[in-house]
Enzyme design. Structure first.
Site, PDB file in Angstrom:
ATOM      1  N   GLY A   1      10.102 -22.762 -34.286  1.00 25.51           N
ATOM      2  CA  GLY A   1       9.104 -23.251 -35.221  1.00 25.51           C
ATOM      3  C   GLY A   1       8.204 -22.153 -35.756  1.00 25.51           C
ATOM      4  O   GLY A   1       8.512 -20.964 -35.686  1.00 25.51           O
TER       5      GLY A   1
ATOM      6  N   ALA B   1      -0.508 -23.643 -29.954  1.00 21.20           N
ATOM      7  CA  ALA B   1       0.849 -23.781 -29.428  1.00 21.20           C
ATOM      8  C   ALA B   1       0.857 -24.309 -28.001  1.00 21.20           C
ATOM      9  O   ALA B   1       1.677 -25.177 -27.652  1.00 21.20           O
ATOM     10  CB  ALA B   1       1.566 -22.430 -29.495  1.00 21.20           C
TER      11      ALA B   1
ATOM     12  N   HIS C   1     -11.261  -5.297  -6.295  1.00 21.00           N
ATOM     13  CA  HIS C   1     -12.026  -4.229  -6.941  1.00 21.00           C
ATOM     14  C   HIS C   1     -11.174  -2.960  -6.986  1.00 21.00           C
ATOM     15  O   HIS C   1     -10.532  -2.614  -6.006  1.00 21.00           O
ATOM     16  CB  HIS C   1     -13.299  -3.936  -6.139  1.00 21.00           C
TER      17      HIS C   1
END
Length: 465
Positions: free
Chosen positions: A42, A320, A444
């Protein structure tokens, strides 16, 4: 003579809603066909999300090379080939479309090429395309034809002087100057892409900020960054008196009582979308519509029994990932696999630099609805990973219910914002509180630490600000 084949489900449209619905029905062991005018995927895969991200990746790399000196690296003699950039984008789409084709075969989905027209409930005729003349008899029909770019009346789209996003994705030559009308996600992404390669970009928005649906502070960061990179941003401005010639496009930019006439090589219309229902219904099939979109109930069923709809064709948000969610929910429901869920919270993403991602309500919306909230905000300039990566622009912001700590909205602007928003989406789905995110250990150094610190900032407990 037309041939008739019987199916459990016929899906009209092969985009993120259509192909997902067809594949899901195939997984459930149903006999299913997907009718699509072109290759699977599409608009999103062929003329939207995927090829535009390929273009933006090229722009991002080129932009980083221009600033490599910041990282102690000298790069000389860098150049680009615009046609190859466009060509790579088209190749990416082709590769992904082949992947959808493989999934159709894997799940025994019949791919019918052409325009599907619902003659009467339970019958779909292929009225144009390679498989024209085929008649598909079906127990259930799912409409997933999506939307197409909105155009201006009396302004012909020629693909060179006047474009929508579709024509822009296969530009043969790079315009030296362009006016982009509409500063939503599509307009902002094309503005970033073309500006990165030296096109003079004027970005025009009728509302009072770029990215009008986003939080005002995140939009301000994007607008400031755009202006610093040379994009001419015009908000609260209308485009009038467009005149197209063989060499250029002239128009008036109108803001209040001030009018400025400008000229550019091209104009790109990014002014929204309209429902794609052309050729979809015969005169004998009448569904209830709302502003052109198919009206559905909580089961995604239309006003006509046995005919369902999902994705952009049922209205906003035109995203979408929302379309895929709705389509899978519709198929599960119609075949007895649980009660369908309607969309409540969903992430919205814009892939320019800096990236923008959000979920839930904005501060403006909370104020309009009279909902109390607290703000937790953490700047990337206080993030060790962001600074080390030379990406300190932007912030993470949480909007939280002051009584229970419920996440009401989250807004991120900065590098990789579109990847990071999923954490807050999951948190909202599971009804996590800001305190629980604050107390979840984040590795971290990572950009995602900013998510934790923003949650901590709600309580005045952020360590690094």
């Amino acid at each position: 003579m037309s041939s008739t084949t019987k199916y459990d489900l016929v899906v009209i449209g092969g985009g993120p809603a259509g192909y997902a619905a067809a594949i899901r029905a195939g997984q459930l062991g149903k006999k299913v066909a997907c009718v699509e005018q072109e290759r699977p995927g599409g608009t999103c895969l062929n003329w939207g999300c995927i090829p535009s991200k390929a273009l933006l990746k090229s722009a991002e790399l080129y932009n980083k090379i221009q600033h490599s000196e910041d990282l102690g690296i000298t790069v000389k003699g860098v150049d680009y080939d615009f046609s190859k950039i466009i060509g790579r984008s088209r190749n990416v789409s082709e590769t992904m479309a082949k992947g959808i084709g493989f999934l159709f075969k894997k799940n025994k989905v019949d791919h019918i090429i052409g325009t599907g027209t619902i003659n009467v409930p339970g019958m779909v005729e292929v009225t144009a395309g390679k498989d024209k003349g085929k008649i598909l008899s079906t127990e259930k029909t799912l409409i997933a034809t999506g939307c197409k770019p909105r155009r201006l009346p009396d302004l012909e789209v020629d693909g060179e002087r006047v474009m929508t996003s579709r024509q822009a994705l296969e530009m043969k030559t790079q315009p030296k100057s362009i006016v982009i009308v509409g500063a939503g996600a599509i307009g902002a992404e094309f503005a970033y892409f073309l500006n990165a390669f030296g096109t003079k970009v004027t970005l025009v928005e009728m509302l009072d900020q770029v990215l009008p649906v986003e939080d005002h502070e995140t939009a301000a960061v994007v607008e400031r960054s755009f202006k610093q990179s040379g994009i001419d941003c015009r908000v609260s401005t209308a485009v009038e008196n467009i005149q197209v010639s063989a060499k250029n496009v002239k128009m008036d930019l109108v803001k209040g009582d001030q009018t400025e006439s400008i000229t550019a090589d091209s104009i790109l219309l990014a002014i929204g979308v309209v429902a794609n229902t052309e050729g979809l219904f015969s005169p004998r099939t009448k569904l209830a519509l709302d502003r052109g979109y198919v009206k559905v109930d909580d089961n995604y069923e239309s006003s006509v029994k046995g005919i369902y709809a999902a994705g952009d064709i049922i209205g906003p948000p035109w995203l979408a990932h929302v379309a895929t969610f709705e389509a899978v929910q519709a198929v599960n429901g119609m075949f007895g696999h649980g009660k369908p869920e309607r969309v409540k919270e969903f992430p919205g993403c814009t892939y320019c630099l800096p990236q923008v991602a959000s979920i839930g309500k904005t501060e403006k919306k909370l104020k309009e609805e009279g909902i109390e909230y607290k703000v937790g905000k953490f700047p990337f300039q206080a993030s060790g990973k962001a600074v080390a990566s030379n990406q300190p622009e932007g912030f993470v912001k949480m909007l939280v219910d002051p009584k229970y700590g419920e996440i009401l909205g989250a807004h991120i602007v900065g590098s990789d914002a579109t990847e990071m928003i999923a954490e807050y989406g999951l948190g909202m789905k599971l009804e996590a509180t800001a305190e629980e995110i604050h107390n979840t250990i984040h590795a971290h150094p990572t950009l995602s630490e900013a998510m934790m610190e923003a949650a901590a900032a709600v309580f005045g407990e952020a360590i690094h600000i």
